[in-house]
Design a protein around this motif. Sequence first.
Motif, PDB file in Angstrom:
ATOM      1  N   ASP A 109       4.840  52.989 -23.914  1.00  0.00           N
ATOM      2  CA  ASP A 109       5.393  53.762 -22.800  1.00  0.00           C
ATOM      3  C   ASP A 109       4.886  55.188 -22.619  1.00  0.00           C
ATOM      4  O   ASP A 109       4.927  55.701 -21.506  1.00  0.00           O
ATOM      5  N   LYS A 147       0.391  46.901 -18.330  1.00  0.00           N
ATOM      6  CA  LYS A 147       1.815  46.725 -18.096  1.00  0.00           C
ATOM      7  C   LYS A 147       2.268  45.425 -18.751  1.00  0.00           C
ATOM      8  O   LYS A 147       1.588  44.395 -18.675  1.00  0.00           O
ATOM      9  N   GLY A 163       5.710  43.620 -18.373  1.00  0.00           N
ATOM     10  CA  GLY A 163       7.009  43.716 -17.711  1.00  0.00           C
ATOM     11  C   GLY A 163       7.224  45.141 -17.235  1.00  0.00           C
ATOM     12  O   GLY A 163       6.394  45.710 -16.524  1.00  0.00           O
ATOM     13  N   ASP A 164       8.341  45.731 -17.648  1.00  0.00           N
ATOM     14  CA  ASP A 164       8.632  47.120 -17.291  1.00  0.00           C
ATOM     15  C   ASP A 164       8.023  48.110 -18.271  1.00  0.00           C
ATOM     16  O   ASP A 164       8.146  49.321 -18.090  1.00  0.00           O
ATOM     17  N   ASP A 165       7.389  47.628 -19.335  1.00  0.00           N
ATOM     18  CA  ASP A 165       6.807  48.497 -20.351  1.00  0.00           C
ATOM     19  C   ASP A 165       5.339  48.795 -20.045  1.00  0.00           C
ATOM     20  O   ASP A 165       4.676  48.035 -19.340  1.00  0.00           O
ATOM     21  N   THR A 166       4.846  49.889 -20.600  1.00  0.00           N
ATOM     22  CA  THR A 166       3.433  50.241 -20.518  1.00  0.00           C
ATOM     23  C   THR A 166       2.881  50.363 -21.927  1.00  0.00           C
ATOM     24  O   THR A 166       3.516  50.957 -22.804  1.00  0.00           O
TER      25      THR A 166
END
Length: 287
Positions: free
Chosen positions: A164, A177, A179-182
């Motif tokens: 993140d 990426k 999902g919603d994570d980096t």
Amino acid sequence: MPKRMLVPYLALCLLPATAYAEGARKPSVTRIAQEQETVQKDVPFVPTREETVARMLGIAGVTKDDVVYDLGSGDGRIVVMAAQKLGARAVGVEIDPVRIQEANNNAKAAGVTNRVEFRQQSLFDADIKDATVVTIYLLPSVNLRIRNKLLTELKPGARIVSHDFDMGDWRPDRKEKVGDDTVYLWVVPASVQGTYRLSVPTAEGEAPATLTLEQKFQDVSGSLKLGNRRLPLAEVTLQGDAISFRTAEGSELTFRGRVQGTRIQGNVTPAGGQSRAFTAQREGANP
């Protein structure tokens, strides 16, 4: 110390007022990142999703030959997965003794206690020189504080993976990426900035030359002085200790080599000619 937080800073901002009762120490952003021995129990523990853990190890290309360090290892899930799924040797660094116990229990349940180790200490004090891969899930300000440690203590070619948060102006080599994570990846570059003496092939034979390199992390530029001409370099690539570049003017010369301390050794190929070995020695350094 718990650190697997989805939005660490916002979580602090939303803590109830009772968390700051009389006599309680107000937690700070930097203390979350293991700067004090007192564990801040009111910081939420949010584990990294298994899918993200797998991608962090995958983007780093972890194999059985790697030594993986997780700085701020929480319940040890990255360490355990690196050992169990990929056969790596792995070390977790964590300041919270409760998390250390949990991590050891998880390693025992996974049957990997012979391949993992958990050390209760500050990540800033950790000896990481034998790591080939380092994983982190910290705060942006802490990433910046630990950046120099990673650059100077890890060997060129070591991989760093962050969940993140980036490293400021140190450009990641990859960013994905999940999902919603980096997930960010950096490869530790060798130190190449300086002026080097070498010989290069010309139409008249071998000629002395001066190579000047300027560096900002893995981004390198420079020039080659040959006789009275200063030739700019193009397509300069530095990954770990591997470097390549070519002259952008005049008779093209293509260089490919490895950084070995204060030397660059490899091969230089003139346009239409045969490859020859070269050694470039940095000025001001002992050969």
